[in-house]
Scaffold this active site. Structure first.
Site, PDB file in Angstrom:
ATOM      1  N   PHE A 240     -28.412  28.747  11.985  1.00  0.00           N
ATOM      2  CA  PHE A 240     -28.721  28.439  10.573  1.00  0.00           C
ATOM      3  C   PHE A 240     -28.243  29.516   9.618  1.00  0.00           C
ATOM      4  O   PHE A 240     -28.775  29.661   8.517  1.00  0.00           O
ATOM      5  CB  PHE A 240     -30.232  28.184  10.401  1.00  0.00           C
ATOM      6  CG  PHE A 240     -30.787  27.231  11.418  1.00  0.00           C
ATOM      7  CD1 PHE A 240     -30.367  25.912  11.435  1.00  0.00           C
ATOM      8  CD2 PHE A 240     -31.693  27.654  12.373  1.00  0.00           C
ATOM      9  CE1 PHE A 240     -30.849  25.031  12.401  1.00  0.00           C
ATOM     10  CE2 PHE A 240     -32.186  26.774  13.338  1.00  0.00           C
ATOM     11  CZ  PHE A 240     -31.765  25.465  13.349  1.00  0.00           C
ATOM     12  N   THR A 468     -24.426  21.972  16.786  1.00  0.00           N
ATOM     13  CA  THR A 468     -24.070  20.991  15.765  1.00  0.00           C
ATOM     14  C   THR A 468     -23.296  19.794  16.304  1.00  0.00           C
ATOM     15  O   THR A 468     -23.218  18.774  15.649  1.00  0.00           O
ATOM     16  CB  THR A 468     -23.201  21.675  14.711  1.00  0.00           C
ATOM     17  OG1 THR A 468     -22.198  22.417  15.411  1.00  0.00           O
ATOM     18  CG2 THR A 468     -24.004  22.633  13.856  1.00  0.00           C
ATOM     19  N   LEU A 599     -17.016  11.585  11.801  1.00  0.00           N
ATOM     20  CA  LEU A 599     -16.333  11.584  13.094  1.00  0.00           C
ATOM     21  C   LEU A 599     -17.229  11.028  14.197  1.00  0.00           C
ATOM     22  O   LEU A 599     -16.808  10.206  14.993  1.00  0.00           O
ATOM     23  CB  LEU A 599     -15.866  13.000  13.459  1.00  0.00           C
ATOM     24  CG  LEU A 599     -14.909  13.673  12.471  1.00  0.00           C
ATOM     25  CD1 LEU A 599     -14.322  14.934  13.084  1.00  0.00           C
ATOM     26  CD2 LEU A 599     -13.792  12.729  12.028  1.00  0.00           C
ATOM     27  N   VAL A 672     -20.925  18.685   7.440  1.00  0.00           N
ATOM     28  CA  VAL A 672     -22.191  17.949   7.368  1.00  0.00           C
ATOM     29  C   VAL A 672     -23.412  18.840   7.645  1.00  0.00           C
ATOM     30  O   VAL A 672     -24.543  18.416   7.504  1.00  0.00           O
ATOM     31  CB  VAL A 672     -22.150  16.732   8.330  1.00  0.00           C
ATOM     32  CG1 VAL A 672     -22.136  17.166   9.790  1.00  0.00           C
ATOM     33  CG2 VAL A 672     -23.287  15.760   8.080  1.00  0.00           C
ATOM     34  N   GLU A 674     -24.897  21.533   6.205  1.00  0.00           N
ATOM     35  CA  GLU A 674     -25.818  22.080   5.222  1.00  0.00           C
ATOM     36  C   GLU A 674     -26.262  21.100   4.146  1.00  0.00           C
ATOM     37  O   GLU A 674     -27.369  21.212   3.612  1.00  0.00           O
ATOM     38  CB  GLU A 674     -25.203  23.343   4.594  1.00  0.00           C
ATOM     39  CG  GLU A 674     -25.192  24.469   5.602  1.00  0.00           C
ATOM     40  CD  GLU A 674     -24.309  25.635   5.202  1.00  0.00           C
ATOM     41  OE1 GLU A 674     -24.843  26.592   4.659  1.00  0.00           O
ATOM     42  OE2 GLU A 674     -23.093  25.589   5.460  1.00  0.00           O
TER      43      GLU A 674
HETATM   44 MO1  MOS Z   1     -24.386  28.656   7.175  1.00  0.00          MO
HETATM   45  S1  MOS Z   1     -26.010  29.387   6.135  1.00  0.00           S
HETATM   46  O1  MOS Z   1     -23.062  29.210   6.238  1.00  0.00           O
HETATM   47  O2  MOS Z   1     -24.426  29.330   8.686  1.00  0.00           O
END
Ligand code: MOS
Length: 707
Positions: A240, A468, A599, A672, A674
């Site tokens: 994060f 992710t 995707l 995708v 954030e």
């Molecule tokens: Mo994100 S807060 O740019 O890992």
């Protein structure tokens, strides 16, 4: 050829993760591995008067105790170096800037012995009163975080004349919004193993969002060539934003491992992580809006105050997204910053946009009530076709479609335009909405593709998957381009010896990497003189070669400089409030998001769901506080830091617009990771107002604020 892009594909790495086969940083077993345990400051401001390590050193199994008096060799980074969370190097001197700062590292042959001995290190401090209260701090103009030309432009900006424009406006709102400190709290703690093969060559097993960046940072700080550092980071248990650069514990581990000539592991404990592996600053933001009767904005003023640390100048860039969202001829943006005795604040999922949009999207809701205009309609009327700072048109925007589709799917037209007007038995029911937006970033990347006689394709790149879904979209891109099933594509990521795959930060990995994978696949087919992989495999067997391979890169084109790239969306939610016991629940959620071409519909929707959940956490429960007397965090683990559990979260319906953005890259995809969190806390707060008639301008919306 089978259509693979856009379908729903389960994670390539899902099985190894749930079976425990995936090896995370701290799980690497190396013969002779020894363990380091951090000694951290128990005061938040002052200096070390004396440090007595004798008893710790005499403890069984202890190999070394490092303090500022015998710190391992670490070199100063070069000027303008942008690869560290903390500007101060670990154990640099006797000064203490925040509670939890590393003051020592104890190395022993077992973790238990290292931890035991760490508690025997006696530190005497000269204590000064720490300052950890944002309300009492002194603010000054914040520097621009990324420099004048960067995408996330923020800081001070002025266009038109705010005062004149707002003087004769039909409606004006002014309010101050606050958000609390949040911590990243990834499931996998910060941890690493450093293994020196010789004095010039080290392998570091560490979760990192940026393999090549970590490689460069460690090389600089250790005074060895870049090639002397190998970073291995195949799996990351969440980041994060908190695993993009080395932290002091990592630098210390790698430097200490060289001194003791043993492979060394350092795991930051969950309690230590609160203090020294980053957080999102608290914010105090004042929004002033002025509009005509028809809802058209005449002026926006956005002032953001955020806090930083003595060891890092990091302004949370709250005002960066404001000129992107709504058209106004007059705008004034200000960022101010104050220094507190806390560890380094840093990037955390949508840094800036997230708290910035809590303020902006709450203020837009307040303006909508003021004008008696539906909040969806108010946003539609103020849409801007161009980026107001870059003066460039947006590519593949479809923001209005997000708002309209979201309203339709949610059933927004059924909303009663009156607070406290909707009920379900004894419960008050509120409906709220907010816009969602995040810049689309892209850098250059390189990937290698190999076609092997066993009928498989291998894609290799240093890029990483922080949970992710990168493994899966890389495999899908290669599978579709090569004409193979996804199962026949093997993906190797997270190793600095592989071609530069870019960084998983700023939601740019997919948009950066998949065009390079596409290019490498096309090139390998050319090399094989084939239309697709099955043809290439036939040629391969005929020719008797061991493999076809090709490496290709992809970077933003000149043409793309004519556009501003951003992603867009809208969140709609329902809350119920039991006023007697101040119980607030989020009961329904619909998000419509435009990230260009999707995707993998499964992992993309998962990214939005995860972000909405994180946003609901911010809205309702996440907050970290420091004791004003001692400066010590009073939140220090996953029990004291509250975040949502399954029972707190409703079904989250995610829809994508899905129109490819080919101006951006040949895959037509934007990031995708954030965008999903932006606008979430405002949507919740706006729904709470609709339910109760109470405007809560300070997050999190805990029960005491509803009483
Ligand atoms: Mo994100 S807060 O740019 O890992």
């Amino acid at each position: 050829m089978n259509q693979i892009i856009g379908t729903s594909v389960s994670r390539k790495d899902g099985r190894v993760k749930v079976t425990g086969e995936a090896t995370y940083g701290a799980e690497h077993q190396i013969p002779g591995l020894v363990h380091g345990y951090l000694v951290t400051a128990t005061i938040a401001n002052g200096r070390i008067h004396n440090i007595d390590t004798k008893e710790a050193e005499d403890n069984p199994g202890v190999i070394a105790v490092f303090t500022h008096r015998n710190q391992p060799k670490i070199f100063q980074p070069s000027n303008g170096f942008f690869g560290l969370y903390e500007s101060r190097l670990p154990l640099a001197d006797d000064l203490i800037h925040y509670a939890g700062q590393i003051v020592g590292l104890v190395v022993a042959n077992t973790l238990e012995r290292a931890r035991d001995a760490a508690h025997l290190v006696k530190v005497q401090y000269q204590t000064e009163q720490p300052q950890v209260e944002a309300q009492k701090a002194t603010y000054q103009k914040a520097p621009s975080l990324f420099g004048e030309d960067f995408e996330f432009q923020e800081g001070t900006f002025e266009t038109g004349d705010f005062s004149i424009a707002s003087s004769d406006a039909a409606a004006k709102t002014e309010a101050t919004y606050t958000t609390e400190i949040e911590i990243h709290a990834p499931m996998e703690p910060h941890a690493l193993v450093a293994h020196w093969e010789n004095q010039d060559s080290v392998t570091v097993y560490e979760p990192t969002q940026w393999v090549k960046g970590s490689q460069r940072t460690y090389a600089e700080l250790l005074g060895i060539p870049v090639e002397g550092v190998r970073i291995i980071s195949p799996y990351i248990g969440g980041a994060f934003g908190s695993k993009a650069f080395p932290w002091p514990h990592g630098i210390l581990c790698v430097a200490a491992a060289r001194e003791i000539q043993r492979p060394l592991k350092v795991v930051v404990s969950r309690r230590q992580m609160t203090a020294n592996t980053g957080h999102r600053s608290q914010t105090e933001q004042t929004m002033r809006l002025a509009a005509n009767k028809d809802g058209k904005l005449k002026a926006i003023e956005h002032t953001a105050k955020t806090c930083t640390s003595p060891v890092k100048n990091f302004p949370e860039p709250c005002t960066g997204i404001t000129p992107v969202l709504y058209a106004t001829p007059n705008m004034r943006l200000k960022q101010e910053i104050a220094v507190l005795n806390v560890g380094a604040p840093t990037f955390m999922r949508a840094p800036g946009e997230n708290p910035g949009m809590f303020a902006l999207e709450s203020a837009m809701d307040e303006l909508a009530w003021e004008l008696n205009i539906d909040p969806v309609e108010l946003r539609l009327r103020n849409e801007t076709k161009e980026h107001q700072r870059k003066k460039l048109p947006f590519s593949a925007k479809h923001f209005a479609e997000c708002l309209k589709t979201g309203a339709e799917k949610f059933g927004w037209s059924q909303r009663q335009m009156q607070p406290r007007s909707q009920k379900q038995g004894d419960l008050l029911v509120g409906w709220g909405m907010a816009s969602s937006a995040f810049p689309a970033l892209r850098s250059s990347a390189e990937a290698q593709v190999r076609l092997l006689p066993d009928g498989t394709a291998h894609v290799l790149t240093s890029a990483n998957d922080m949970g992710t879904g990168a493994y899966t979209v890389v495999a899908m891109t290669a599978a579709e381009t090569l004409g193979l099933p996804v199962a026949k594509v093997k993906v190797e990521l997270g190793d600095s010896v592989l071609p530069n795959g870019g960084m998983a930060g700023g939601s740019q990995m997919t948009a950066t990497l998949t065009p390079a994978v596409l290019a490498a696949c096309q090139k390998v087919l050319e090399t094989a003189n084939a239309q697709n992989a099955p043809e290439a495999f036939a040629n391969l067997r005929e020719s008797g070669r061991a493999a076809y391979e090709a490496t290709a890169s992809s970077a933003p084109s000149e043409e793309s400089k004519k556009f501003a790239f951003n992603s867009w969306g809208a969140h709609f939610c329902e809350v119920t409030v039991d006023e007697e016991i101040a119980r607030l629940r989020v009961t329904r959620w619909v998000s419509v998001i435009n990230i260009g071409r999707v995707l993998n519909s499964k992992t993309a929707a998962s990214q939005i769901r995860g972000a909405v959940i994180m946003g609901i956490g911010q809205a309702l429960m996440e907050e970290c506080h420091f004791d004003p007397n001692t400066g010590y965090p009073v939140v220090y683990d996953l029990a004291t830091y509250h975040y949502p559990a399954h029972a707190d979260i409703p079904r989250i319906e995610v829809n994508f617009v899905g129109e490819p953005d080919f101006n951006f890259n040949p895959m037509g995809v934007r990031g995708v990771g954030e965008i999903g969190i932006t606008g979430v806390s405002a949507a919740v707060s706006n729904a709470v107002y609709h339910a109760t008639g109470k405007r809560i301008r300070s997050l999190p919306i805990t029960p005491d604020k509803l009483l």
